[in-house]
Write a protein that holds these residues in place. Structure first.
Motif, PDB file in Angstrom:
ATOM      1  N   ASP A 148      30.560  16.099 -37.559  1.00  0.00           N
ATOM      2  CA  ASP A 148      31.710  17.047 -37.497  1.00  0.00           C
ATOM      3  C   ASP A 148      31.585  18.161 -37.429  1.00  0.00           C
ATOM      4  O   ASP A 148      32.186  18.981 -36.350  1.00  0.00           O
ATOM      5  N   LYS A 149      30.826  18.945 -37.966  1.00  0.00           N
ATOM      6  CA  LYS A 149      30.325  20.442 -38.049  1.00  0.00           C
ATOM      7  C   LYS A 149      29.748  20.763 -36.519  1.00  0.00           C
ATOM      8  O   LYS A 149      30.237  21.567 -35.860  1.00  0.00           O
ATOM      9  N   GLN A 152      32.071  20.577 -33.753  1.00  0.00           N
ATOM     10  CA  GLN A 152      32.837  21.861 -33.794  1.00  0.00           C
ATOM     11  C   GLN A 152      32.425  22.872 -33.132  1.00  0.00           C
ATOM     12  O   GLN A 152      32.969  23.696 -32.370  1.00  0.00           O
ATOM     13  N   GLU A 153      31.057  23.048 -33.358  1.00  0.00           N
ATOM     14  CA  GLU A 153      30.275  24.098 -32.743  1.00  0.00           C
ATOM     15  C   GLU A 153      30.022  24.013 -31.194  1.00  0.00           C
ATOM     16  O   GLU A 153      30.209  25.002 -30.514  1.00  0.00           O
ATOM     17  N   TYR A 155      32.085  22.091 -29.469  1.00  0.00           N
ATOM     18  CA  TYR A 155      33.420  22.259 -28.794  1.00  0.00           C
ATOM     19  C   TYR A 155      33.677  23.714 -28.494  1.00  0.00           C
ATOM     20  O   TYR A 155      34.091  24.205 -27.298  1.00  0.00           O
ATOM     21  N   ALA A 156      33.395  24.640 -29.432  1.00  0.00           N
ATOM     22  CA  ALA A 156      33.669  26.118 -29.184  1.00  0.00           C
ATOM     23  C   ALA A 156      32.827  26.485 -28.070  1.00  0.00           C
ATOM     24  O   ALA A 156      33.524  27.502 -27.309  1.00  0.00           O
ATOM     25  N   ASP A 181      41.474  16.236 -32.707  1.00  0.00           N
ATOM     26  CA  ASP A 181      41.525  17.269 -33.582  1.00  0.00           C
ATOM     27  C   ASP A 181      41.777  18.680 -33.108  1.00  0.00           C
ATOM     28  O   ASP A 181      42.404  19.504 -33.726  1.00  0.00           O
ATOM     29  N   GLU A 182      41.156  18.828 -31.985  1.00  0.00           N
ATOM     30  CA  GLU A 182      41.363  20.123 -31.240  1.00  0.00           C
ATOM     31  C   GLU A 182      41.158  20.016 -29.792  1.00  0.00           C
ATOM     32  O   GLU A 182      40.386  19.295 -29.504  1.00  0.00           O
ATOM     33  N   ARG A 205      38.019  17.605 -28.890  1.00  0.00           N
ATOM     34  CA  ARG A 205      37.284  16.992 -30.127  1.00  0.00           C
ATOM     35  C   ARG A 205      38.186  16.137 -30.852  1.00  0.00           C
ATOM     36  O   ARG A 205      38.935  16.585 -31.319  1.00  0.00           O
ATOM     37  N   ASN A 208      33.371  13.624 -34.673  1.00  0.00           N
ATOM     38  CA  ASN A 208      32.192  14.020 -34.143  1.00  0.00           C
ATOM     39  C   ASN A 208      31.839  13.770 -32.769  1.00  0.00           C
ATOM     40  O   ASN A 208      30.704  13.769 -32.280  1.00  0.00           O
ATOM     41  N   VAL A 210      32.881  14.816 -28.650  1.00  0.00           N
ATOM     42  CA  VAL A 210      33.436  16.115 -27.793  1.00  0.00           C
ATOM     43  C   VAL A 210      33.605  15.321 -26.391  1.00  0.00           C
ATOM     44  O   VAL A 210      32.801  14.989 -25.921  1.00  0.00           O
TER      45      VAL A 210
END
Length: 281
Positions: A148-149, A152-153, A155-156, A181-182, A205, A208, A210
């Motif tokens: 998941d982390k 997120q990285e 995705y950004a 989630d985003e 995302r 986990n 994307v």
């Protein structure tokens, strides 16, 4: 008194003195082994103590193995099946249902599919559409972190890459609600020799995974340029459908709040370089 008689006391005195000296020598020699034995005992005692202390330090320094939260989703859907026939008919009407699957050495962590459509209106020109859906799944890894982390990285970074595409004009970004989630939608104009293209890229995302959906359109040979608002609306709908396909592939109907339904633990993380979204013609 004879001379022999006078010498006897002197001889006895000499003998007594020699005996005393020998006695002292014997006593001194006797103490040496005692001292050596004492020193040896002291040395052994220190060695035992050091050994015990070393064992204690080894026991104290032992630590448990590191752990990491398991990734929520452990597989991806077939990339060319994430969108329904009706959705494809809206976005790429002349493409049909068959898309072109992207190359991947592991479709459980990376998959993509693309469609192209050319609606030829003869002398009035034609309408071109191109659609691509990419899916990237991250697994948990004790050295890099949870899936998941890592997602997120990525995705950004993916959103930033899309916003910085070379040659893009009138770049606009907005968050997309109700999609994973985003999610972020980025749109811009891109001029090419074939015509003026309207590009829409949505990065979403879900746990986990994307999803990057690229969708562009252009009016060619005198045909009018398509509406960016219309293209963005269609791209948002398609992205939401792709998110649902991911959750269904992992045994859920829409994703649970904790993101763990239907998921199995993962063991390693997949590292993937980010790519910039590009308009196709």
């Amino acid at each position: 008194m004879s001379e022999g008689t006078m010498q006897r006391p002197a001889q006895r005195e000499q003998l007594n003195q020699r005996a005393k000296r020998l006695s002292r020598v014997f006593l001194g020699a006797a103490t040496v082994p005692v001292m050596l034995i004492a020193a040896g005992c002291s040395s052994d005692s220190g060695s035992d103590s050091a050994s015990k202390n070393s064992g204690a330090e080894t026991s104290t320094s032992a630590s448990p193995s590191p752990t990491v939260q398991a990734a929520a989703y452990n597989k991806l859907p077939e990339a060319c099946d994430v969108l329904s026939g009706d959705t494809l008919g809206d976005l790429v009407p002349k493409a049909g249902k068959s898309g072109k699957e992207g190359a991947s050495n592991d479709t459980s962590t990376r998959a993509s599919c693309s469609w192209s459509s050319l609606d030829n209106n003869g002398v009035d020109g034609s309408q071109f559409r191109w659609l691509n859906v990419s899916l990237l799944r991250f697994e948990s890894d004790v050295t890099r972190g949870s899936g998941d982390k890592l997602a997120q990285e990525y995705y950004a970074k993916q959103v930033k890459d899309v916003q910085a595409v070379e040659g893009a004009k009138n770049v606009k970004s907005e968050p997309v609600t109700g999609t994973g989630d985003e999610a972020t939608a980025v749109r811009y104009d891109l001029k090419k020799k074939e015509g003026a293209f309207k590009q829409q890229t949505i990065v979403a995302r879900v746990e986990n995974v994307v999803i990057t959906l690229d969708y562009n359109g252009a009016g060619l040979a005198g045909e009018k340029t398509p509406s960016a608002d219309t293209l963005t609306k269609l791209a948002k709908q398609a992205t939401k459908e792709a998110v649902t396909a991911v959750t269904k592939a992992n045994g859920t109907d829409g994703g649970s709040d904790d993101g763990t339904a239907g998921a199995n633990p993962s063991k390693s993380a997949s590292k993937s370089p980010s790519k910039k979204a590009t308009a196709k013609s």
